[in-house]
Design an enzyme around this catalytic site. Structure first.
Site, PDB file in Angstrom:
ATOM      1  N   PHE A 114      29.662 -29.415 -18.327  1.00 13.78           N
ATOM      2  CA  PHE A 114      29.391 -29.606 -16.904  1.00 13.78           C
ATOM      3  C   PHE A 114      30.712 -29.804 -16.177  1.00 13.78           C
ATOM      4  CE2 PHE A 114      28.662 -32.208 -13.130  1.00 13.78           C
ATOM      5  CZ  PHE A 114      27.747 -31.414 -12.465  1.00 13.78           C
ATOM      6  N   ASP A 155      38.800 -31.384 -18.638  1.00  8.61           N
ATOM      7  CA  ASP A 155      38.035 -31.987 -17.551  1.00  8.61           C
ATOM      8  C   ASP A 155      37.756 -33.430 -17.964  1.00  8.61           C
ATOM      9  OD1 ASP A 155      36.106 -32.990 -15.876  1.00  8.61           O
ATOM     10  OD2 ASP A 155      34.870 -31.181 -15.862  1.00  8.61           O
ATOM     11  N   LYS A 208      35.396 -39.652 -10.774  1.00  6.54           N
ATOM     12  CA  LYS A 208      34.579 -40.810 -11.130  1.00  6.54           C
ATOM     13  C   LYS A 208      35.382 -42.123 -11.188  1.00  6.54           C
ATOM     14  CE  LYS A 208      30.625 -38.364 -12.811  1.00  6.54           C
ATOM     15  NZ  LYS A 208      30.699 -36.997 -13.319  1.00  6.54           N
TER      16      LYS A 208
HETATM   17  C1  LIG Z   1      30.697 -35.649 -12.689  1.00  4.42           C
HETATM   18  C2  LIG Z   1      31.481 -34.583 -13.319  1.00  4.42           C
HETATM   19  C3  LIG Z   1      32.033 -33.528 -12.565  1.00  4.42           C
HETATM   20  C4  LIG Z   1      31.751 -33.345 -11.100  1.00  4.42           C
HETATM   21  O1  LIG Z   1      32.279 -34.384 -10.339  1.00  4.42           O
HETATM   22  P1  LIG Z   1      31.776 -34.571  -8.819  1.00  4.42           P
HETATM   23  O2  LIG Z   1      32.593 -35.710  -8.313  1.00  4.42           O
HETATM   24  O3  LIG Z   1      30.313 -34.867  -8.902  1.00  4.42           O
HETATM   25  O4  LIG Z   1      32.035 -33.291  -8.127  1.00  4.42           O
HETATM   26  C5  LIG Z   1      32.824 -32.605 -13.210  1.00  4.42           C
HETATM   27  N1  LIG Z   1      33.070 -32.703 -14.534  1.00  4.42           N
HETATM   28  C6  LIG Z   1      32.562 -33.693 -15.287  1.00  4.42           C
HETATM   29  C7  LIG Z   1      32.909 -33.762 -16.727  1.00  4.42           C
HETATM   30  C8  LIG Z   1      31.743 -34.667 -14.709  1.00  4.42           C
HETATM   31  O5  LIG Z   1      31.222 -35.631 -15.462  1.00  4.42           O
END
Ligand SMILES: *Cc1c(COP(=O)(O)O)cnc(C)c1O
Length: 391
Positions: A134, A219, A248
């Site tokens: 994701f 990521d 986050k």
């Molecule tokens: C939450 C998340 C995102 C997206 O972040 P947003 O602030 O919601 O755009 C991207 N990559 C990972 C691994 C995530 O957990």
């Protein structure tokens, strides 16, 4: 306000939400409009790394709001500079671009990799990503994500993303072509159900990247800034990426994210990348306060001790009730329960005053504040036990 007088229909329906209105938060607790309290193991979706409304964040916001909110991204500001230096020093990478969400940071990572491919690798642009990954909900990050449910949506997608199974270096190697510019993955797949990359896999990817002149993009929107019990998830395997994204936890609940890269990769030219709110001092002052808190003496030792307590508590519950494995690291953990029970358990837990996430039909995910206490973990187990036992 009574419940029926809230204008629920005025908000676009993009996710199922219980008809409760949350009015206050404190540490591991959330309070709704009727004064009910909930023990929070979701924490704004793994964002409130210091819990709800921690003193250091409240203070940083108040102090910075009085001084300077936004001079414009065309001018330097002190909190952004200070936070960028903290991130480069702690990560071993060299340059930071601040964004407002994880998806935006990942868009930046994808653009940076493509720019680098254009300049240094004959126009290579393909990025290998992993199944069940994701990376966000913009068009490009949905295209990069390996989520099955995204596949039929919003066609045509952004081209150039090749999906391979996670934890399979041979599959990555087989997918490499002269067009490949990067491999992009999460050190722990969060939304995918808390699946850890094996350290050996990450080391193999680093080797492949070296051999084929590819960029390694991690990521770390969910794993970065303390979630795994270290500053960054990549530290576990000792594999440093060329590009890393943060989100986050870095903002402890406020919109802040970052694209971080090594000098060799930083090739944006003026005009390639930008955003009105990127790196504004109000948000970066919060990031700085979070960084200082995480790096206070003994902070991670305590996080890891309590995370271990959580692991033991979940393992105990699993043994007692005949459930499945406990996965994850630090304050990102998962418990495998009976097949197809997770949504029901999460919804019953909500009614019992516990907020918990069900990323898979058989998996509960726990992403509490890094500052959650042993007593709160005991309470979680106490409240989950009868629900799980009845499923
Ligand atoms: C939450 C998340 C995102 C997206 O972040 P947003 O602030 O919601 O755009 C991207 N990559 C990972 C691994 C995530 O957990």
């Amino acid at each position: 306000m009574t419940q029926s007088s809230y204008p629920f229909a005025a908000l676009m329906r993009v996710t199922p939400r219980p008809e409760r209105v949350f009015v206050r938060g404190e540490g591991s607790w959330l309070f709704d409009h009727e004064g009910r309290r909930y023990l929070d193991f979701i924490q704004g979706w793994a964002v409130n790394c210091l819990g709800h409304s921690p003193r250091v964040v409240v203070q940083a916001l108040a102090d910075q709001a009085r001084e300077l909110v936004n001079p414009s991204p065309a001018y330097f500001n002190a909190p952004a500079l200070a936070l960028a230096q903290c991130i480069t020093t702690s990560s071993g990478l060299d340059q930071v671009y601040f964004a407002n969400s994880g998806a935006e940071a990942n868009e930046g990572a994808i653009k940076l990799a493509r720019k680098w491919g254009q300049k240094h690798k004959d126009g290579a642009y393909e990025i290998i990503t992993t199944e069940n990954s994701f990376h966000g909900r913009t068009l490009a990050t949905m295209s990069a994500s390996g989520k099955k449910a995204f596949e039929p949506l919003f066609e045509p997608k952004v081209p150039g993303f090749i999906k391979v199974p996670y934890n399979d270096a041979a599959a990555v190697e087989a997918a490499i072509t002269p067009r490949t510019v990067a491999v992009m993955l999460e050190p722990i797949q969060g939304e995918g159900g808390v699946i850890e990359a094996r350290p050996e896999y990450l080391r193999q990817l680093a080797e492949l990247a070296q051999r084929h002149k590819l960029l390694l993009i991690f990521d770390e929107v969910q794993t970065g800034f303390g979630r795994t019990g270290q500053m960054y998830g990549f530290q576990q395997a000792g594999v440093r990426p060329d590009i890393m994204t943060l989100g986050k936890s870095i903002g402890a609940g406020v919109p802040l994210a970052a694209l971080v890269a090594s000098n060799d990769v930083c090739c944006f030219e003026f005009g390639d990348q930008g955003g009105t709110y990127g790196g504004n001092p109000l948000m970066t002052a919060v990031g700085l306060a979070v960084y200082r808190q995480l790096n206070a003496p003994g902070f991670f030792a305590e996080v890891n001790a309590v995370a271990d307590y959580l692991t033991q508590a979940l393992a105990g519950l699993s043994r007692e009730l005949g459930l499945g494995e406990v996965r994850g690291r630090g304050m990102l953990q998962a418990l495998v329960i009976k097949p197809d029970t997770a949504s029901k358990v999460a919804s019953q837990a909500f009614d019992a005053g516990v907020l918990i996430n069900a990323p898979r039909p058989d998996t509960l995910r726990l992403m509490p504040a890094l500052t959650v206490t042993r007593g709160e973990i005991d309470l979680l187990v106490e409240r989950l036990r009868p629900i799980l036992a009845a499923c």
